[in-house]
Design a protein around this motif. Structure first.
Motif, short mmCIF file in Angstrom:
data_model
loop_
_atom_site.label_atom_id
_atom_site.label_comp_id
_atom_site.label_asym_id
_atom_site.label_seq_id
_atom_site.Cartn_x
_atom_site.Cartn_y
_atom_site.Cartn_z
N PHE A 113 25.84 79.31 94.23
CA PHE A 113 26.02 78.01 93.63
C PHE A 113 25.49 77.08 94.42
O PHE A 113 25.60 76.99 95.83
N HIS A 114 24.97 75.98 93.99
CA HIS A 114 24.28 74.95 94.76
C HIS A 114 25.28 73.59 94.58
O HIS A 114 25.75 73.40 93.48
N LYS A 115 25.43 73.04 95.71
CA LYS A 115 26.45 71.96 95.80
C LYS A 115 26.05 70.81 95.10
O LYS A 115 26.79 70.22 94.54
N TYR A 116 24.92 70.61 94.91
CA TYR A 116 24.12 69.39 94.40
C TYR A 116 22.63 69.81 94.06
O TYR A 116 21.85 70.75 94.71
N LEU A 117 21.99 69.13 93.39
CA LEU A 117 20.72 69.05 93.14
C LEU A 117 19.83 67.62 93.26
O LEU A 117 20.57 66.81 93.07
N ALA A 118 18.72 67.75 93.88
CA ALA A 118 18.08 66.76 94.44
C ALA A 118 16.39 66.61 93.69
O ALA A 118 15.89 67.74 93.82
N ASP A 119 16.03 65.80 93.08
CA ASP A 119 14.79 65.54 92.68
C ASP A 119 14.38 66.88 91.91
O ASP A 119 13.23 67.39 92.11
N SER A 120 15.06 67.10 90.92
CA SER A 120 14.83 68.28 89.94
C SER A 120 14.57 67.72 88.43
O SER A 120 14.51 66.46 88.24
N MET A 178 14.82 67.81 84.51
CA MET A 178 15.93 67.30 83.50
C MET A 178 16.59 68.88 83.06
O MET A 178 17.62 69.22 83.12
N PHE A 179 15.56 69.93 82.83
CA PHE A 179 16.37 71.13 82.43
C PHE A 179 17.04 71.74 83.50
O PHE A 179 18.09 72.55 83.50
N GLU A 180 16.58 71.55 84.85
CA GLU A 180 17.21 72.13 85.94
C GLU A 180 18.72 71.28 86.20
O GLU A 180 19.69 71.91 86.51
N TYR A 181 18.71 70.17 85.87
CA TYR A 181 20.22 69.45 85.97
C TYR A 181 21.15 69.94 84.95
O TYR A 181 22.12 69.94 85.09
N ASP A 182 20.57 70.08 83.81
CA ASP A 182 21.22 70.64 82.53
C ASP A 182 21.97 71.80 82.78
O ASP A 182 23.16 72.13 82.47
N LYS A 183 21.05 72.91 83.36
CA LYS A 183 21.74 73.97 83.74
C LYS A 183 22.42 74.00 84.86
O LYS A 183 23.80 74.71 84.69
N HIS A 184 22.51 73.10 85.88
CA HIS A 184 23.36 73.11 86.87
C HIS A 184 24.67 72.40 86.58
O HIS A 184 25.88 72.72 86.75
#
Length: 117
Positions: A3-10, A12-18
């Motif tokens: 599990f990633h605590k946060y996403l950076a500079d990703s 849109m589909f990566e943000y949606d999955k997260h």
């Protein structure tokens, strides 16, 4: 899978999955991306993916972290700090330095886990 605590500079589909992963695991959704208007980071923290909210004392801790960042950015970066907003479920901060983005995202995540784990 980790599990990633946060996403950076990703993307849109990566943000949606997260976002879906956060919701499934009852974790806060935290993302950051560079604001092309000034080159500093925009950080969003969303607690709608989990079953808790920021208390007044947590909001005060967050404000202190942000005030420290405002001072740093205004003294050390070519672009001044832009703006921020905090309530019990959402935080957005526009103007975070690249030097402190990881620290702030980790701090926000750790703060949520400290009181709500």
């Amino acid at each position: 899978m980790t599990f990633h605590k946060y996403l950076a500079d990703s993307k849109m589909f990566e943000y949606d999955k997260h976002y879906r992963d956060c919701k499934q695991q009852n974790k806060p959704f935290i993302k950051s991306k560079i604001n092309p208007m000034h080159g500093n980071y925009l950080i969003n923290v969303d607690l709608m993916t989990c079953n808790y909210v920021f208390s007044k004392s947590e909001q005060d801790e967050i404000k202190k972290l942000i005030q420290d960042e405002i001072e740093f950015v205004n003294l050390n970066c070519k672009n001044p700090f832009n703006d921020f907003s905090i309530d019990e479920e959402l935080i957005w901060i526009d103007g975070v330095s690249s030097e402190h983005m990881d620290f702030l995202c980790d701090s926000f995540y750790n703060l949520t886990q400290k009181y709500h784990n």
